[in-house]
Design an enzyme around this catalytic site. Structure first.
Site, PDB file in Angstrom:
ATOM      1  N   ASP A 235      -6.211  71.268  13.104  1.00 54.98           N
ATOM      2  CA  ASP A 235      -6.799  72.655  13.767  1.00 54.98           C
ATOM      3  C   ASP A 235      -6.661  73.730  12.984  1.00 54.98           C
ATOM      4  O   ASP A 235      -5.919  73.949  12.089  1.00 54.98           O
ATOM      5  CB  ASP A 235      -6.088  72.866  15.216  1.00 54.98           C
ATOM      6  CG  ASP A 235      -5.914  71.712  16.127  1.00 54.98           C
ATOM      7  OD1 ASP A 235      -7.180  71.097  16.456  1.00 54.98           O
ATOM      8  OD2 ASP A 235      -4.836  71.175  16.446  1.00 54.98           O
TER       9      ASP A 235
ATOM     10  N   ASP B 261      -6.117  77.922  13.354  1.00 48.31           N
ATOM     11  CA  ASP B 261      -6.056  79.031  14.254  1.00 48.31           C
ATOM     12  C   ASP B 261      -6.145  80.252  13.663  1.00 48.31           C
ATOM     13  O   ASP B 261      -5.694  80.535  12.191  1.00 48.31           O
ATOM     14  CB  ASP B 261      -4.799  78.807  15.012  1.00 48.31           C
ATOM     15  CG  ASP B 261      -4.449  77.920  15.863  1.00 48.31           C
ATOM     16  OD1 ASP B 261      -5.414  77.335  16.433  1.00 48.31           O
ATOM     17  OD2 ASP B 261      -3.520  77.232  15.920  1.00 48.31           O
TER      18      ASP B 261
ATOM     19  N   ASP C 140       7.548  81.372  16.170  1.00 48.86           N
ATOM     20  CA  ASP C 140       8.528  80.285  16.487  1.00 48.86           C
ATOM     21  C   ASP C 140       9.184  80.195  15.158  1.00 48.86           C
ATOM     22  O   ASP C 140      10.659  80.414  15.062  1.00 48.86           O
ATOM     23  CB  ASP C 140       7.974  79.241  17.041  1.00 48.86           C
ATOM     24  CG  ASP C 140       6.846  78.347  16.316  1.00 48.86           C
ATOM     25  OD1 ASP C 140       6.675  78.719  15.117  1.00 48.86           O
ATOM     26  OD2 ASP C 140       6.477  77.401  17.019  1.00 48.86           O
TER      27      ASP C 140
END
EC number: 2.7.7.19
Length: 453
Positions: A79, A81, A154
């Site tokens: 993916d 982002d 994170d």
């Protein structure tokens, strides 16, 4: 007396927590194009189109997160982002095939073709106190700067930004250094960050298994202690995270880590309780066999159904409940009721959508049916839409040590035999044991009502 490493970790912890809080800190490390291996050739053309559209419209646009991390480590990202200073409404206006999603934090999904989605997020600022509950962030539509966004992420290795304007990498949190040292480090004060979003514990273990990196000592320290916080996460979200844990190609290693840190018990307490007691050796072997098979199929590019995975994970409590109920009723009603009981309890923690739970039930309820092959039953079972999954599960049980080798071999040969040979195989089967019939209680007749005189 504190060790030097402990003191260093504590200093880093306090420093990153302060930076995360106020968004201010030292200038970022800028890694020039000549110093890294990210090329536009390895970036999805769709992601490049989104990046350049945002840039040409006057906005900042960066690749961020796992795709940057994976390319730097030599992996192919799944993916892509994007982070930007454009507001969600502004992003939405730029792309015809886009939609805004999310309550806790608004995002824009830009669709390309049938299956490709590029996720675009606006830079976030530190969460406001009124949007938190018991340490968890309940609403997060507070927008900020690139620096603030970096300190809100994170892990340091996920806070790296590839700038489409000049092809540099922007690193505020020391992610490049941690990648070079092979470390997974949580940004900020660990207990606070885990309480903000307990799913970060799952992500830490998934990255450890997937990337082969080590957990930094303070990042690792609180996982077992705070595992119970996962019960407050919506079950639907935990379903998605469970699939990421077990369907990323490292199911065996990931499962071992989940057990080691007490996370598996938080996600699947029924199974954990069974596997911690004596008499479930076959169930333990069955689960590991299923996970090994899952990894093997993914490596070979073959499809894997979550229904089979959940059938294996929950087999130990299902079998235990089935045997208990079989003392009171025949096999089929017993396993059907057991399946309902186990799934009803499990979905309180990890929601399993019906499109998967119904198949899981079929796999389980086919197990006693596969033992009954007399007459036309074997031929009817071959036509069952979930026969192959049920047969594969039967074979897995046999491999795990259940006394089902002969039955599995019979079904293996039956599928490969001609119609004439199949008829002969069924003819040679011993007669089926008569089904248990429940004794019916005689109903007492009421005495006839007296006629009025």
């Amino acid at each position: 007396m504190l060790s030097l490493n402990h003191v260093i970790d504590k200093i880093k912890q306090v420093t990153t927590a302060r930076k995360q809080r106020d968004g201010a800190g030292t200038p970022p490390r800028i890694v020039s194009r000549a110093e890294h291996n990210i090329s536009r050739k390895v970036i999805s053309p769709s992601a490049l189109k989104v990046l350049y559209t945002l840039k040409d419209a006057g906005y900042d646009a960066y690749l961020v997160g796992g795709c940057v991390r994976d390319i730097l480590l030599g992996y192919e990202p799944k993916d892509f982002d994007i982070a930007t200073n454009a507001l969600p409404e502004q992003v939405h206006q730029l792309f015809r095939r886009s939609r805004m999603i999310g309550r806790r934090f608004k995002l824009v999904h830009v669709r390309f073709g049938r299956n490709e989605i590029i996720e675009v997020a606006t830079f976030r600022a530190p969460p406001e106190a009124e949007n938190q509950q018991d340490g968890r962030i309940m609403q997060d539509n507070v927008y900020g700067t690139l620096e603030q966004d970096a300190w809100r992420r994170d892990f340091t290795i996920n806070a790296l930004y590839y700038n489409i304007a000049d092809f540099t990498i922007v690193d505020y949190t020391g992610g490049i250094a941690d990648l070079q040292q092979g470390l997974i480090r949580l940004i900020g004060e660990q207990r606070v960050r885990y309480r903000e979003d307990p799913v970060r514990m799952l992500r830490a273990l998934r990255f450890k298994a997937k990337l082969g990196l080590a957990l930094e000592s303070v990042t690792e320290k609180h996982i077992t202690e705070l595992a119970a916080l996962l019960k407050d996460i919506p079950p639907a979200r935990l379903f998605d995270e469970t699939l990421k844990l077990y369907l990323s190609g490292q199911a065996v290693q990931t499962h071992q880590l989940l057990c080691q840190y007490g996370i598996f018990e938080a996600l699947f307490p029924q199974t954990a309780a069974c596997l911690q007691t004596e008499g479930h050796e076959e169930a333990r072997r069955l689960l590991m066999g299923a996970l090994e098979n899952t990894d093997r199929r993914l490596q070979q590019g073959k499809p894997v159904t979550p229904a089979f995975l959940f059938a294996a994970i929950l087999w130990a409590p299902l079998r235990q409940r089935w045997l208990q109920l079989s003392q009171k009723m025949s096999d089929m009603p017993a396993i059907q009721r057991a399946a309902g009981d186990i799934l009803a309890e499990q979905i309180q923690l990890v929601a399993i959508p019906k499109r998967f739970s119904l198949v899981t039930r079929d796999i389980w309820t086919l197990q006693p049916r596969l033992a009954r092959r007399q007459g036309k039953r074997a031929f009817a079972l071959l036509l069952h839409p979930k026969f192959r999954a049920g047969y594969d599960f039967l074979a897995l049980r046999a491999e795990a040590g259940e006394p089902l080798q002969a039955l599995t071999e019979w079904w293996t040969n039956f599928q490969q035999a001609s119609a004439t040979e199949q008829a002969e195989m069924v003819k040679n089967l011993p007669d089926a044991a008569p089904a248990k019939r429940k004794s019916r209680r005689r109903r007492r007749r009421r005495p006839a009502a007296k006629k009025p005189e």
